[in-house]
Design a protein around this motif. Structure first.
Motif, PDB file in Angstrom:
ATOM      1  N   ASP A 140      -9.553  26.714  16.909  1.00 31.88           N
ATOM      2  CA  ASP A 140     -10.908  27.219  16.703  1.00 31.88           C
ATOM      3  C   ASP A 140     -11.562  27.692  17.995  1.00 31.88           C
ATOM      4  O   ASP A 140     -12.055  28.805  18.084  1.00 31.88           O
ATOM      5  CB  ASP A 140     -11.779  26.137  16.049  1.00 31.88           C
ATOM      6  CG  ASP A 140     -11.303  25.802  14.645  1.00 31.88           C
ATOM      7  OD1 ASP A 140     -10.808  26.717  13.951  1.00 31.88           O
ATOM      8  OD2 ASP A 140     -11.408  24.632  14.249  1.00 31.88           O
ATOM      9  N   CYS A 141     -11.577  26.822  19.019  1.00 38.51           N
ATOM     10  CA  CYS A 141     -12.295  27.175  20.254  1.00 38.51           C
ATOM     11  C   CYS A 141     -11.373  27.560  21.411  1.00 38.51           C
ATOM     12  O   CYS A 141     -11.835  28.077  22.417  1.00 38.51           O
ATOM     13  CB  CYS A 141     -13.197  26.022  20.692  1.00 38.51           C
ATOM     14  SG  CYS A 141     -12.311  24.560  21.284  1.00 38.51           S
ATOM     15  N   GLY A 142     -10.061  27.300  21.292  1.00 34.19           N
ATOM     16  CA  GLY A 142      -9.121  27.687  22.337  1.00 34.19           C
ATOM     17  C   GLY A 142      -9.020  26.713  23.492  1.00 34.19           C
ATOM     18  O   GLY A 142      -8.375  27.011  24.488  1.00 34.19           O
ATOM     19  N   ALA A 143      -9.639  25.531  23.378  1.00 34.54           N
ATOM     20  CA  ALA A 143      -9.585  24.545  24.457  1.00 34.54           C
ATOM     21  C   ALA A 143      -8.167  24.000  24.594  1.00 34.54           C
ATOM     22  O   ALA A 143      -7.458  23.822  23.606  1.00 34.54           O
ATOM     23  CB  ALA A 143     -10.547  23.396  24.168  1.00 34.54           C
ATOM     24  N   ASP A 144      -7.775  23.729  25.837  1.00 33.64           N
ATOM     25  CA  ASP A 144      -6.467  23.133  26.105  1.00 33.64           C
ATOM     26  C   ASP A 144      -6.544  21.653  25.756  1.00 33.64           C
ATOM     27  O   ASP A 144      -7.203  20.871  26.445  1.00 33.64           O
ATOM     28  CB  ASP A 144      -6.075  23.337  27.563  1.00 33.64           C
ATOM     29  CG  ASP A 144      -4.670  22.864  27.866  1.00 33.64           C
ATOM     30  OD1 ASP A 144      -4.053  22.185  27.025  1.00 33.64           O
ATOM     31  OD2 ASP A 144      -4.176  23.182  28.967  1.00 33.64           O
ATOM     32  N   LEU A 145      -5.891  21.245  24.689  1.00 35.35           N
ATOM     33  CA  LEU A 145      -5.968  19.869  24.206  1.00 35.35           C
ATOM     34  C   LEU A 145      -5.224  18.887  25.105  1.00 35.35           C
ATOM     35  O   LEU A 145      -5.385  17.682  24.953  1.00 35.35           O
ATOM     36  CB  LEU A 145      -5.447  19.786  22.773  1.00 35.35           C
ATOM     37  CG  LEU A 145      -6.218  20.651  21.766  1.00 35.35           C
ATOM     38  CD1 LEU A 145      -5.565  20.605  20.397  1.00 35.35           C
ATOM     39  CD2 LEU A 145      -7.677  20.218  21.696  1.00 35.35           C
ATOM     40  N   ASN A 146      -4.449  19.382  26.056  1.00 32.70           N
ATOM     41  CA  ASN A 146      -3.807  18.508  27.045  1.00 32.70           C
ATOM     42  C   ASN A 146      -4.815  18.050  28.097  1.00 32.70           C
ATOM     43  O   ASN A 146      -4.655  16.985  28.689  1.00 32.70           O
ATOM     44  CB  ASN A 146      -2.656  19.227  27.750  1.00 32.70           C
ATOM     45  CG  ASN A 146      -1.546  19.580  26.799  1.00 32.70           C
ATOM     46  OD1 ASN A 146      -1.094  18.749  26.036  1.00 32.70           O
ATOM     47  ND2 ASN A 146      -1.119  20.831  26.840  1.00 32.70           N
TER      48      ASN A 146
END
Length: 180
Positions: A140-146
């Motif tokens: 959805d927002c493109g944030a790096d989940l790492n």
């Protein structure tokens, strides 16, 4: 170029020569632009005279810069591959069946870079990952989940069950959400 001199080997039957090479190779010049090599390509092996062919056996190692398929981060990966190639300087030794299995060379030097690059290319993972547990990017927002969890509301609602969800909320005394 990654040239090996085969003057001695090709002149003596059943002879061989050990090789330990490390060269910086421009993969794009050989038609492999997808191989972003980081440093020299290393080859350890031997070339031997198996008349009418010269056979190259050994192991190639190269460090490549790749892009993670999940989080799009750049990372380096060292690949190793086994090499088994045949070369000849006698056109009559090449049959139509050998056209793709045997490479032709002229003179006293063989450029082994194409064979080494092809072997590295075949070792590339289908989906390169920066690490096996890479979480990737939020859809959805493109944030790096790492790096950090995102604050998006990830309710996976199947539109086929939206009427059932509204009915369930109504039964629980909640106001049903408006349909989109």
């Amino acid at each position: 170029f990654m040239l090996i001199n085969v003057t001695k080997v090709k002149s003596t039957a059943q002879s061989s020569e050990r090789l330990n090479l490390a060269e910086v190779v421009d993969a794009a010049a050989y038609g492999y632009p997808e191989l972003a090599l980081q440093g020299p390509v290393q080859f350890v092996g031997q070339v031997e005279n198996a008349a009418p062919f010269l056979e190259l056996h050994g192991q190639v190692t190269g460090c490549l810069r790749l892009t993670c398929a999940r989080c799009l981060a750049q990372f380096e990966l060292t690949l190793q591959a086994e090499i088994a190639e045949a070369y000849t300087n006698k056109p009559e030794a090449m049959s139509e069946d050998d056209e793709y299995a045997v490479s032709f060379f002229e003179g006293d030097e063989i450029d082994i870079a194409p064979a080494l690059l092809q072997a590295l290319l075949l070792e590339l993972p289908m989906q390169p990952l920066c690490r096996p547990d890479c979480k990737g990017l939020c859809p959805d927002c493109g944030a790096d989940l790492n790096q950090q969890p995102c604050t998006c509301n990830h309710q996976d609602i199947d539109i086929r069950f939206s009427k059932l969800q509204a009915l369930l909320q109504e039964m629980q005394g909640q106001q049903p959400e408006k349909e989109v």
